[in-house]
Scaffold this motif. Structure first.
Motif, PDB file in Angstrom:
ATOM      1  N   HIS A   7       0.832  -1.202   0.000  1.00 15.21           N
ATOM      2  CA  HIS A   7       0.000   0.000   0.000  1.00 15.21           C
ATOM      3  C   HIS A   7       0.865   1.251   0.000  1.00 15.21           C
ATOM      4  CE1 HIS A   7      -2.297   3.195   2.150  1.00 15.21           C
ATOM      5  NE2 HIS A   7      -3.173   2.884   1.225  1.00 15.21           N
ATOM      6  N   GLU A   8       1.938   1.208   0.752  1.00  9.92           N
ATOM      7  CA  GLU A   8       2.824   2.363   0.890  1.00  9.92           C
ATOM      8  C   GLU A   8       3.459   2.775  -0.445  1.00  9.92           C
ATOM      9  OE1 GLU A   8       6.659   3.531   3.707  1.00  9.92           O
ATOM     10  OE2 GLU A   8       5.769   1.544   3.813  1.00  9.92           O
ATOM     11  N   THR A   9       3.664   1.825  -1.360  1.00  4.20           N
ATOM     12  CA  THR A   9       4.332   2.130  -2.628  1.00  4.20           C
ATOM     13  C   THR A   9       3.529   3.087  -3.493  1.00  4.20           C
ATOM     14  OG1 THR A   9       3.393   0.220  -3.779  1.00  4.20           O
ATOM     15  CG2 THR A   9       5.528  -0.080  -2.670  1.00  4.20           C
ATOM     16  N   ASP A  10       2.216   2.978  -3.481  1.00 11.34           N
ATOM     17  CA  ASP A  10       1.371   3.860  -4.286  1.00 11.34           C
ATOM     18  C   ASP A  10      -0.070   3.753  -3.799  1.00 11.34           C
ATOM     19  OD1 ASP A  10       0.365   5.594  -6.142  1.00 11.34           O
ATOM     20  OD2 ASP A  10       1.091   4.510  -7.889  1.00 11.34           O
ATOM     21  N   PRO A  11      -0.401   4.419  -2.698  1.00  6.99           N
ATOM     22  CA  PRO A  11      -1.701   4.232  -2.048  1.00  6.99           C
ATOM     23  C   PRO A  11      -2.900   4.717  -2.852  1.00  6.99           C
ATOM     24  CG  PRO A  11      -0.524   6.045  -1.035  1.00  6.99           C
ATOM     25  CD  PRO A  11       0.433   5.389  -1.997  1.00  6.99           C
ATOM     26  N   GLU A  12      -2.689   5.557  -3.861  1.00  4.09           N
ATOM     27  CA  GLU A  12      -3.825   6.088  -4.603  1.00  4.09           C
ATOM     28  C   GLU A  12      -3.992   5.454  -5.977  1.00  4.09           C
ATOM     29  OE1 GLU A  12      -4.254  10.396  -4.301  1.00  4.09           O
ATOM     30  OE2 GLU A  12      -2.860  10.346  -2.624  1.00  4.09           O
ATOM     31  N   LYS A  13      -3.142   4.507  -6.326  1.00  6.49           N
ATOM     32  CA  LYS A  13      -3.228   3.854  -7.625  1.00  6.49           C
ATOM     33  C   LYS A  13      -4.450   2.927  -7.650  1.00  6.49           C
ATOM     34  CE  LYS A  13      -0.634   1.019 -10.844  1.00  6.49           C
ATOM     35  NZ  LYS A  13       0.613   0.326 -11.112  1.00  6.49           N
ATOM     36  N   PRO A  14      -5.216   2.950  -8.740  1.00  6.79           N
ATOM     37  CA  PRO A  14      -6.363   2.029  -8.844  1.00  6.79           C
ATOM     38  C   PRO A  14      -5.907   0.574  -8.746  1.00  6.79           C
ATOM     39  CG  PRO A  14      -6.440   3.692 -10.568  1.00  6.79           C
ATOM     40  CD  PRO A  14      -5.101   3.817  -9.895  1.00  6.79           C
ATOM     41  N   ARG A  15      -6.699  -0.241  -8.068  1.00  6.89           N
ATOM     42  CA  ARG A  15      -6.348  -1.652  -7.861  1.00  6.89           C
ATOM     43  C   ARG A  15      -7.583  -2.529  -8.047  1.00  6.89           C
ATOM     44  NH1 ARG A  15      -0.801  -1.624  -7.414  1.00  6.89           N
ATOM     45  NH2 ARG A  15      -0.148  -0.049  -5.933  1.00  6.89           N
ATOM     46  N   ILE A  16      -7.329  -3.746  -8.512  1.00  4.16           N
ATOM     47  CA  ILE A  16      -8.341  -4.793  -8.522  1.00  4.16           C
ATOM     48  C   ILE A  16      -7.754  -5.953  -7.748  1.00  4.16           C
ATOM     49  CG2 ILE A  16      -9.655  -6.444  -9.900  1.00  4.16           C
ATOM     50  CD1 ILE A  16      -9.586  -4.413 -12.184  1.00  4.16           C
ATOM     51  N   PHE A  17      -8.469  -6.388  -6.713  1.00  2.00           N
ATOM     52  CA  PHE A  17      -8.040  -7.516  -5.898  1.00  2.00           C
ATOM     53  C   PHE A  17      -8.982  -8.682  -6.154  1.00  2.00           C
ATOM     54  CE2 PHE A  17      -6.581  -3.814  -3.479  1.00  2.00           C
ATOM     55  CZ  PHE A  17      -5.251  -4.155  -3.267  1.00  2.00           C
ATOM     56  N   ILE A  18      -8.413  -9.868  -6.286  1.00  2.46           N
ATOM     57  CA  ILE A  18      -9.209 -11.078  -6.468  1.00  2.46           C
ATOM     58  C   ILE A  18      -8.839 -12.042  -5.354  1.00  2.46           C
ATOM     59  CG2 ILE A  18      -9.755 -13.013  -7.984  1.00  2.46           C
ATOM     60  CD1 ILE A  18      -8.908 -11.165 -10.336  1.00  2.46           C
ATOM     61  N   LEU A  31      -9.759  -3.189   1.901  1.00  2.00           N
ATOM     62  CA  LEU A  31     -10.532  -1.955   1.989  1.00  2.00           C
ATOM     63  C   LEU A  31     -10.080  -1.095   3.163  1.00  2.00           C
ATOM     64  CD1 LEU A  31     -14.146  -3.109   1.062  1.00  2.00           C
ATOM     65  CD2 LEU A  31     -12.380  -2.115  -0.406  1.00  2.00           C
ATOM     66  N   GLY A  32      -9.580  -1.719   4.205  1.00  5.31           N
ATOM     67  CA  GLY A  32      -9.052  -0.957   5.337  1.00  5.31           C
ATOM     68  C   GLY A  32      -7.858  -0.100   4.964  1.00  5.31           C
ATOM     69  N   LEU A  33      -7.104  -0.542   3.969  1.00  2.25           N
ATOM     70  CA  LEU A  33      -5.955   0.232   3.501  1.00  2.25           C
ATOM     71  C   LEU A  33      -6.326   1.173   2.347  1.00  2.25           C
ATOM     72  CD1 LEU A  33      -3.178  -2.503   3.612  1.00  2.25           C
ATOM     73  CD2 LEU A  33      -3.370  -0.506   5.097  1.00  2.25           C
ATOM     74  N   TRP A  34      -6.964   0.643   1.317  1.00  3.37           N
ATOM     75  CA  TRP A  34      -7.212   1.428   0.113  1.00  3.37           C
ATOM     76  C   TRP A  34      -8.506   2.222   0.150  1.00  3.37           C
ATOM     77  CZ3 TRP A  34      -3.884  -2.646  -0.169  1.00  3.37           C
ATOM     78  CH2 TRP A  34      -2.693  -2.419  -0.855  1.00  3.37           C
ATOM     79  N   GLN A  35      -9.367   1.954   1.098  1.00  2.00           N
ATOM     80  CA  GLN A  35     -10.610   2.720   1.271  1.00  2.00           C
ATOM     81  C   GLN A  35     -10.704   3.169   2.732  1.00  2.00           C
ATOM     82  OE1 GLN A  35     -13.457   3.483  -0.773  1.00  2.00           O
ATOM     83  NE2 GLN A  35     -12.103   3.077  -2.480  1.00  2.00           N
ATOM     84  N   GLN A  36      -9.659   3.824   3.207  1.00  2.00           N
ATOM     85  CA  GLN A  36      -9.576   4.219   4.611  1.00  2.00           C
ATOM     86  C   GLN A  36     -10.788   5.011   5.100  1.00  2.00           C
ATOM     87  OE1 GLN A  36      -5.739   6.038   5.406  1.00  2.00           O
ATOM     88  NE2 GLN A  36      -4.700   4.445   4.229  1.00  2.00           N
ATOM     89  N   PRO A  37     -11.388   5.891   4.275  1.00  2.00           N
ATOM     90  CA  PRO A  37     -12.543   6.640   4.781  1.00  2.00           C
ATOM     91  C   PRO A  37     -13.736   5.765   5.188  1.00  2.00           C
ATOM     92  CG  PRO A  37     -11.628   7.728   2.853  1.00  2.00           C
ATOM     93  CD  PRO A  37     -10.926   6.389   2.965  1.00  2.00           C
ATOM     94  N   LEU A  38     -13.796   4.520   4.714  1.00  2.00           N
ATOM     95  CA  LEU A  38     -14.886   3.628   5.116  1.00  2.00           C
ATOM     96  C   LEU A  38     -14.808   3.261   6.596  1.00  2.00           C
ATOM     97  CD1 LEU A  38     -15.050   1.018   2.198  1.00  2.00           C
ATOM     98  CD2 LEU A  38     -16.694   2.835   2.696  1.00  2.00           C
ATOM     99  N   GLY A  39     -13.605   3.214   7.136  1.00  2.00           N
ATOM    100  CA  GLY A  39     -13.427   2.859   8.541  1.00  2.00           C
ATOM    101  C   GLY A  39     -13.724   1.393   8.838  1.00  2.00           C
ATOM    102  N   LEU A  40     -13.631   0.538   7.828  1.00  2.00           N
ATOM    103  CA  LEU A  40     -13.905  -0.881   8.018  1.00  2.00           C
ATOM    104  C   LEU A  40     -12.744  -1.544   8.754  1.00  2.00           C
ATOM    105  CD1 LEU A  40     -15.989  -3.056   7.330  1.00  2.00           C
ATOM    106  CD2 LEU A  40     -14.747  -3.469   5.202  1.00  2.00           C
ATOM    107  N   ALA A  47      -8.919   5.153  -2.754  1.00  2.00           N
ATOM    108  CA  ALA A  47      -8.438   4.856  -4.096  1.00  2.00           C
ATOM    109  C   ALA A  47      -9.534   4.133  -4.865  1.00  2.00           C
ATOM    110  CB  ALA A  47      -7.188   3.981  -4.016  1.00  2.00           C
ATOM    111  N   ASP A  48      -9.382   4.093  -6.173  1.00  2.00           N
ATOM    112  CA  ASP A  48     -10.309   3.353  -7.026  1.00  2.00           C
ATOM    113  C   ASP A  48      -9.982   1.867  -6.892  1.00  2.00           C
ATOM    114  OD1 ASP A  48     -12.100   2.488  -8.916  1.00  2.00           O
ATOM    115  OD2 ASP A  48     -10.936   3.213 -10.624  1.00  2.00           O
ATOM    116  N   VAL A  49     -10.743   1.187  -6.064  1.00  2.00           N
ATOM    117  CA  VAL A  49     -10.481  -0.216  -5.741  1.00  2.00           C
ATOM    118  C   VAL A  49     -11.730  -1.037  -6.025  1.00  2.00           C
ATOM    119  CG1 VAL A  49     -10.000  -1.825  -3.856  1.00  2.00           C
ATOM    120  CG2 VAL A  49      -8.785   0.330  -3.975  1.00  2.00           C
TER     121      VAL A  49
END
Length: 129
Positions: free
Chosen positions: A19-30, A44-53, A90-92
């Protein structure tokens, strides 16, 4: 060794570094074999921090759904998600593949409860490589 603590349970330290390498880069996780959904929560806890999950919020929901062993064999519900870099959402997108009808039903309910349908696709299938 960043991936294993010799318990056969994965250590998510590498994920925070990734996450630290590029936290705002769009990602797709499978996630093949999504089980209880804790990989989803970490991502989502890392790439969608505002969710607070958090794993703690996730396990509370699974327990409300009467899911036995909701914390998982690796005690994932006790994990802390600690981003090294604070970043906007980020766009995840996350794709979960899970063959167990019981787990699929519980994942659907939790995804609905946390309003994650716009980020998560749940496929009720098995997969292998």
């Amino acid at each position: 060794d960043l991936n294993w603590d010799r318990s056969e349970c994965p250590d998510e330290t590498w994920l925070a570094q990734f996450h630290e390498t590029d936290p705002e880069k769009p990602r797709i996780f499978i996630n093949v074999g999504a089980n209880k959904g804790y990989n989803l929560v970490h991502w989502l806890g890392l790439w969608q921090q505002p969710l607070g999950l958090t794993p703690q919020k996730w396990v509370q929901q699974l327990r409300k759904q009467k899911m036995n062993s909701a914390c998982g064999i690796c005690n994932d519900c006790h994990d802390a998600i600690t981003p090294r870099v604070q970043a906007p959402a980020a766009d995840v997108k996350v794709v979960l593949v899970e063959p167990s009808p019981f787990n699929v039903d519980n994942l659907k309910k939790a995804i609905r409860k946390f309003q994650l349908a716009h980020l998560v696709t749940l496929l009720p299938y098995a997969a292998a490589s």
